[in-house]
Design an enzyme around this catalytic site. Structure first.
Site, PDB file in Angstrom:
ATOM      1  N   ARG A 162       0.737  -1.266  -0.004  1.00 44.06           N
ATOM      2  CA  ARG A 162      -0.067  -0.071  -0.073  1.00 44.06           C
ATOM      3  C   ARG A 162       0.863   1.233   0.051  1.00 44.06           C
ATOM      4  O   ARG A 162       0.275   2.264  -0.604  1.00 44.06           O
ATOM      5  CB  ARG A 162      -0.945   0.003   1.236  1.00 44.06           C
ATOM      6  CG  ARG A 162      -1.908   0.994   1.206  1.00 44.06           C
ATOM      7  CD  ARG A 162      -2.932   1.033   2.362  1.00 44.06           C
ATOM      8  NE  ARG A 162      -1.932   1.672   3.584  1.00 44.06           N
ATOM      9  CZ  ARG A 162      -1.723   0.746   4.718  1.00 44.06           C
ATOM     10  NH1 ARG A 162      -2.508  -0.226   4.998  1.00 44.06           N
ATOM     11  NH2 ARG A 162      -0.946   1.306   5.746  1.00 44.06           N
ATOM     12  N   LYS A 173      -7.336   4.486 -19.105  1.00 39.81           N
ATOM     13  CA  LYS A 173      -7.801   4.734 -20.478  1.00 39.81           C
ATOM     14  C   LYS A 173      -6.840   4.474 -21.467  1.00 39.81           C
ATOM     15  O   LYS A 173      -6.252   3.347 -21.742  1.00 39.81           O
ATOM     16  CB  LYS A 173      -8.662   5.987 -20.514  1.00 39.81           C
ATOM     17  CG  LYS A 173      -9.525   6.424 -19.315  1.00 39.81           C
ATOM     18  CD  LYS A 173     -10.757   5.408 -19.594  1.00 39.81           C
ATOM     19  CE  LYS A 173     -11.910   5.871 -18.771  1.00 39.81           C
ATOM     20  NZ  LYS A 173     -11.799   5.911 -17.237  1.00 39.81           N
TER      21      LYS A 173
END
Length: 401
Positions: A67, A216
């Site tokens: 993390r 994207k």
């Protein structure tokens, strides 16, 4: 003793349960792999307390917990920072997580953010609804008219947020003017660069942060979900720490996939921009299409600005208006090989319907003010042959007519 020595992991006559439970280090090799491997471990081993202290203090290279950072995110962040001309970059679990990390790092109770009303719908919801619960004020403005930003700036304005190419009408803001106005007011300009990676460098135009949805065009294959932020080293230290604290970090495998996608981004961008330009011109000649929105077209309201701001093309997105929801639905249903898939940036062409997907739930008056009609279709152009794409679009338009 060598910490990678297998004899260190299990006693000579270990029980089967012990052998199965303990990992065996990979064999050493004098010839490293050409392609870096995914490093999927959640946690890392230390030799002792001095070693862990040195890693936390930055006196020794290494990672502690995924993390907080891992090799694949570090590799991806380094490449994105280099692309953007940034001192530092960080990887997050999604584009929205990246945006949230910047906003939460920079804003506190009583602060104010000015946002372009043409932003992605979820970004507007985050800014104009969720942040208000924390005592953060927000005002919208028209990013294509810098004077509207001047009218909403306040003493407590800390951030101004815009997109390089707006979603879905592809409006092009005057980034240098907006950056100058924001900086003069003591605020930082944040640019969502998702629609235009490689086409310009917002940091060189005065922005303080660049945000990407790596899902994207950077990822490029619709098989990962990631976000990216790039900016000055000192500011990014704060954004990175906050991302870890709120659990916004991106995972190793998707970071590895994004590095793979990044390798072909220049080729994909050039090809998709060229095809998008060709299709926009063809669609503009169709009597079935009410309007085509593409900054490469001379009749686009920001065409001149796009020509001066963008390099190497005008983007991979073409938006057309078919007039109403019924005609849009008929167009979608008659397309042969172009799927209705509410995302963008894949190697194959896809389409989306902004009013029911990306901008779903937005105030009707806001949608109407910015021309997001029920007949609007957003095309994300892929790598197919332009003639094949044109044939598919033309037969769907014929059915609508």
């Amino acid at each position: 003793m060598d910490p990678s020595d297998p004899s260190r992991l299990s006693p000579p006559r270990a029980a089967p349960e012990t052998i199965c439970a303990r990992s065996t280090p990979l064999p050493r090799s004098s010839s490293p792999p050409l392609v870096p491997a995914p490093q999927l471990s959640v946690v890392y081993r230390f030799e002792g307390l001095d070693h862990v202290d040195a890693v936390y203090a930055g006196q020794a290279d290494g990672f502690v917990y995924a993390r907080d950072g891992h090799p694949n995110a570090a590799a991806l962040a380094d490449r994105v920072a280099a692309l953007e001309g940034a001192e530092s970059a960080a990887v997050y679990a999604s584009g929205m997580a990246a945006t949230a990390a910047v906003l939460l790092a920079e804003l506190g109770s009583g602060d104010h953010i000015a946002f372009a009303e043409q932003l992605y719908g979820k970004t507007i919801s985050l800014i104009d609804r969720e942040l208000r619960r924390f005592g953060i004020e927000a005002s919208g403005f028209d990013a294509t008219r810098p004077e509207t930003l001047a009218s909403v700036l306040r003493d407590r304005t800390r951030l101004v947020m815009v997109e390089t190419l707006s979603n879905p009408l592809l409006r092009v803001p005057d980034l240098p003017s907006l950056a100058e106005m924001a900086n003069r007011a003591g605020a930082k300009l944040v640019v969502d660069h998702t629609f235009a990676p490689l086409l310009c460098r917002p940091l060189e135009l005065g922005a303080s942060y660049v945000v990407h949805s790596g899902t994207k065009l950077i990822g490029g294959h619709s098989d990962l979900t990631l976000g990216l932020v790039a900016g000055p080293a000192e500011a990014m230290d704060r954004v990175r720490r906050l991302g870890s604290t709120f659990g916004l970090s991106g995972n190793p495998f998707e970071s590895w996939l994004a590095c793979r996608g990044l390798a072909t981004l220049p080729l994909r961008s050039a090809r998709c921009c060229a095809t998008a330009m060709e299709l926009a011109e063809r669609l503009g000649r169709s009597p079935a299409v009410r309007a085509v929105h593409y900054p490469g077209l001379p009749d686009h309201p920001d065409h001149d600005r796009a020509r001066s701001l963008l390099q190497g093309g005008f983007g991979a997105i073409v938006t057309l208006d078919l007039g109403d929801r019924g005609r849009a639905d008929a167009f979608i249903r008659h397309l042969g090989q172009i799927p209705f898939a509410p995302s963008l940036g894949d190697v194959a062409t896809t389409l989306s319907h902004p009013a029911t997907t990306s901008h779903r739930g937005q105030e009707p008056e806001l949608l109407a003010r910015h021309g997001i009609t029920p007949g609007l279709i957003r095309l994300s152009i892929g790598l197919e042959d332009p003639a094949d794409l044109s044939a598919d679009l033309e037969q769907a338009l014929a059915a609508v007519s």
